[in-house]
Design a protein around this motif. Structure first.
Motif, PDB file in Angstrom:
ATOM      1  N   SER A  56     -57.629  -3.180   2.046  1.00  0.00           N
ATOM      2  CA  SER A  56     -57.751  -4.384   1.228  1.00  0.00           C
ATOM      3  C   SER A  56     -56.356  -4.936   1.013  1.00  0.00           C
ATOM      4  O   SER A  56     -55.369  -4.263   1.274  1.00  0.00           O
ATOM      5  CB  SER A  56     -58.379  -4.052  -0.124  1.00  0.00           C
ATOM      6  N   TYR A  60     -50.506  -4.065  -6.636  1.00  0.00           N
ATOM      7  CA  TYR A  60     -50.267  -2.959  -7.561  1.00  0.00           C
ATOM      8  C   TYR A  60     -49.298  -3.356  -8.669  1.00  0.00           C
ATOM      9  O   TYR A  60     -48.910  -2.550  -9.491  1.00  0.00           O
ATOM     10  CB  TYR A  60     -49.739  -1.744  -6.784  1.00  0.00           C
ATOM     11  N   ARG A 112     -54.872  -5.884  -9.878  1.00  0.00           N
ATOM     12  CA  ARG A 112     -55.276  -5.386  -8.554  1.00  0.00           C
ATOM     13  C   ARG A 112     -55.955  -6.461  -7.706  1.00  0.00           C
ATOM     14  O   ARG A 112     -55.807  -6.499  -6.494  1.00  0.00           O
ATOM     15  CB  ARG A 112     -56.229  -4.180  -8.718  1.00  0.00           C
ATOM     16  N   PHE A 257     -65.647   0.453  -5.615  1.00  0.00           N
ATOM     17  CA  PHE A 257     -64.505   1.085  -6.291  1.00  0.00           C
ATOM     18  C   PHE A 257     -64.487   0.637  -7.744  1.00  0.00           C
ATOM     19  O   PHE A 257     -64.399  -0.554  -8.027  1.00  0.00           O
ATOM     20  CB  PHE A 257     -63.211   0.653  -5.582  1.00  0.00           C
ATOM     21  N   PHE A 263     -64.596   5.908  -6.181  1.00  0.00           N
ATOM     22  CA  PHE A 263     -65.090   5.012  -5.134  1.00  0.00           C
ATOM     23  C   PHE A 263     -65.802   5.784  -4.042  1.00  0.00           C
ATOM     24  O   PHE A 263     -65.640   6.999  -3.904  1.00  0.00           O
ATOM     25  CB  PHE A 263     -63.940   4.173  -4.560  1.00  0.00           C
ATOM     26  N   GLU A 279     -61.684   8.786  -9.437  1.00  0.00           N
ATOM     27  CA  GLU A 279     -60.372   8.182  -9.697  1.00  0.00           C
ATOM     28  C   GLU A 279     -59.762   8.767 -10.968  1.00  0.00           C
ATOM     29  O   GLU A 279     -60.469   9.043 -11.953  1.00  0.00           O
ATOM     30  CB  GLU A 279     -60.511   6.662  -9.814  1.00  0.00           C
ATOM     31  N   HIS A 280     -58.464   8.964 -10.925  1.00  0.00           N
ATOM     32  CA  HIS A 280     -57.720   9.490 -12.079  1.00  0.00           C
ATOM     33  C   HIS A 280     -56.233   9.317 -11.785  1.00  0.00           C
ATOM     34  O   HIS A 280     -55.861   8.968 -10.658  1.00  0.00           O
ATOM     35  CB  HIS A 280     -58.073  10.970 -12.322  1.00  0.00           C
ATOM     36  N   ARG A 342     -44.227   2.813  -7.558  1.00  0.00           N
ATOM     37  CA  ARG A 342     -45.236   2.747  -6.484  1.00  0.00           C
ATOM     38  C   ARG A 342     -44.831   1.823  -5.338  1.00  0.00           C
ATOM     39  O   ARG A 342     -45.653   1.429  -4.533  1.00  0.00           O
ATOM     40  CB  ARG A 342     -46.631   2.386  -7.018  1.00  0.00           C
ATOM     41  N   SER A 362     -46.924   6.432  -2.068  1.00  0.00           N
ATOM     42  CA  SER A 362     -47.429   6.163  -3.414  1.00  0.00           C
ATOM     43  C   SER A 362     -48.944   5.971  -3.515  1.00  0.00           C
ATOM     44  O   SER A 362     -49.436   5.091  -4.228  1.00  0.00           O
ATOM     45  CB  SER A 362     -46.697   4.942  -4.008  1.00  0.00           C
ATOM     46  N   LYS A 367     -53.452   1.858   4.421  1.00  0.00           N
ATOM     47  CA  LYS A 367     -53.897   0.547   4.921  1.00  0.00           C
ATOM     48  C   LYS A 367     -52.845  -0.110   5.808  1.00  0.00           C
ATOM     49  O   LYS A 367     -53.150  -1.025   6.551  1.00  0.00           O
ATOM     50  CB  LYS A 367     -54.314  -0.367   3.768  1.00  0.00           C
ATOM     51  N   ARG A 410     -52.658   3.817 -13.288  1.00  0.00           N
ATOM     52  CA  ARG A 410     -53.960   4.388 -12.910  1.00  0.00           C
ATOM     53  C   ARG A 410     -54.764   4.791 -14.146  1.00  0.00           C
ATOM     54  O   ARG A 410     -54.203   5.073 -15.206  1.00  0.00           O
ATOM     55  CB  ARG A 410     -53.766   5.616 -12.021  1.00  0.00           C
TER      56      ARG A 410
END
Ligand code: FAD
Ligand code: FSA
Length: 437
Positions: A56, A60, A112, A257, A263, A279-280, A342, A362, A367, A410
């Motif tokens: 995608s 960030y 995002r 997601f 996700f 996710e965490h 990141r 990061s 992608k 996050r």
């Protein structure tokens, strides 16, 4: 010595960024490139050795210069997924749902996803809108979920197969891969005359090189003092095997997601498994070294903490409750290296003039597989555009007094960086040798 097309170049790590670098160097006509890795591609410990990854144009950061640079590099990557014959077969334009639940999560979602920049996006505000994306499959209540359906120009890639394709093409173009242990396992860089002149592998062989490119992912900090710019951090993934008669029904659903919960993807065609990540903010493995410094040290494990299993089952109960109690067919922790902001570290080392770094992916670096090697090759050729260099340069000043518990935007789980030292119970999923898939 200036770099020429016949300069000896050593890449350490044949993971996501190492394979991409090998491919781009070969395409630029470099004829003397060697890649070292303790495993054959796809390496059992590469973060890219996975059935699928989200592709995608995700952002960030909301800082203007970071957004701009990330747009440029995302576009280069996307161009590769859509048009490069090596990568195109592995990209699936299924669309991606990006969502959140709490107020804080929705605010982060605003960073995002930039709906105004997405040509084909729909806002999702009610549970039935989520369910309609894959009727009969997304049967959950989606309690409090809101988000966006990015309908095209977003989806997933068959990560492992794309990685292998990049390595094969690099090899076909003349790159030498030395894989396996001890012959491909680097134990140290060769530090000589205030420079780096190659590496030594576990079999004792000395690999001298005019240029050394470090692409060792979460393991990079073992070879160089990164001055706290890298924090090895792990995430958790599991698979559920669908029944043969179920597969067609789940096919072509978008990636779903929720940035606070996790996700999942449509099943892969080879095995008919669905991959799910909870996710965490990640797990570290804080360990005191011989020098008294405390660092996160990666380790391999094809299980996940029981608490991750519980989070996955909760995500499934809200989205695909029919799968919430199914056994897992695979589980794994997966390591990446987080920088303090990141952003990546792709730069020539300021103190070791023959060392180039392709590090700090990061937790978002897959992608860019089709194109990141070109940025790393630019760094080796000392021609990274200034605007990009400013963001991805070696920058230890931002890691001074680093907060190892920084969530870096996050959410999920207990909303804090966890540590494997505190984990009491792990899953007991049947083991599978992922280096041999
Ligand atoms: P790796 O791919 O891990 O490569 C490092 C290589 O170094 C490996 O091949 C390893 O074998 C090698 N190595 C280790 N030790 C040595 C040694 N001693 N000598 C030589 N070589 C060595 N990104 C996305 O874009 N989309 C996603 O959906 C996504 N999902 C993710 C899900 C999870 C669970 C995780 C953990 C990460 C995810 N990421 C995603 C992030 C992405 O996978 C990574 O950022 C990216 O793969 C990192 O690439 P790398 O080349 O830096 O590291
Ligand atoms: O948007 C993306 O590229 C997904 S990266 C997937 C992920 O699991 C993250 O959600 C997680 O926070 C970590 O960065 C590892 O990668």
């Amino acid at each position: 010595m200036p770099v020429t097309k016949s300069s000896s170049i050593l890449i350490i790590g044949a993971g996501t960024w190492g394979c991409s670098t090998a491919l781009h160097l070969a395409r630029r006509g470099y004829t003397n490139v060697t890649v070292l890795d303790p495993y054959p591609v796809p390496s059992a410990i590469s973060a890219g050795n996975d059935v699928n990854k989200i592709i995608s144009s995700g952002q960030y950061s909301s800082k203007k210069d970071e957004v701009e640079v990330n747009e440029i590099i995302a576009e280069q990557a996307f161009n590769g997924w859509k048009n490069d014959p090596i990568f195109k077969p592995y990209y699936h334009d299924t669309g991606v749902v990006m969502s959140a639940t709490t107020q804080e999560g929705l605010e982060r979602l605003g960073v995002r996803v930039r709906p105004e920049d997405e040509p084909d996006v729909a806002e999702l505000t009610r549970p039935e809108q989520f369910r309609q994306l894959a009727p009969g499959v997304l049967k959950g209540n989606f309690p409090g979920w809101r988000g966006y359906h990015i309908r095209s120009n977003a989806g997933w890639a068959h990560a492992r197969n794309a990685l292998v394709a990049a390595a094969r093409e690099a090899q076909r173009l003349g790159v030498r891969f030395v894989a396996g242990s001890p012959q491909g396992r680097v134990i140290t860089l060769i530090f000589e005359n205030n420079d780096v002149k190659g590496a030594v592998t576990a079999d004792g062989k000395i690999w001298r090189a005019e240029q050394t490119i470090l692409c060792a992912g979460a393991a990079a900090g073992q070879f160089l003092d990164f001055k706290d710019q890298l924090r090895p951090t792990a995430w958790t993934l599991v698979h559920i095997q669908l029944k043969p008669e179920e597969r067609a029904q789940y096919k072509n659903m978008p990636v779903v997601f929720n940035i606070e919960k996790g996700f999942f993807f449509e099943p892969d065609e080879e095995r008919g498994e669905i991959k799910i990540c909870d996710e965490h903010p990640g797990y570290t493995n804080m360990t005191t070294g011989a020098d008294g410094r405390v660092r996160s040290i990666p380790f391999e494990k094809t299980q996940v903490p029981r608490e991750a299993e519980m989070r996955v089952r909760k995500l499934l109960s809200e989205t695909m409750p029919q799968l919430a109690d199914r056994p897992f067919s695979f589980a794994r922790i997966c390591w990446c290296a987080d920088t303090p902001n990141r952003e990546f570290i792709i730069d020539r080392h300021p103190e070791y003039p023959s060392l180039v770094l392709g590090c700090g992916a990061s937790g978002r670096g897959f992608k860019y597989l089709p194109s990141i090697g070109s940025i790393i090759a630019d760094a080796m050729e000392d021609k990274t555009p200034a605007k990009i260099h400013k963001l991805i340069r070696w920058s230890p000043e931002i890691a001074i007094n680093r907060n190892w518990g920084d969530r870096l935007g996050r959410f999920g789980g207990p909303n804090r960086v966890m540590d494997f030292n505190e984990v009491k119970e792990w899953t007991n999923v049947t083991q599978r040798d992922i280096s041999k898939l």
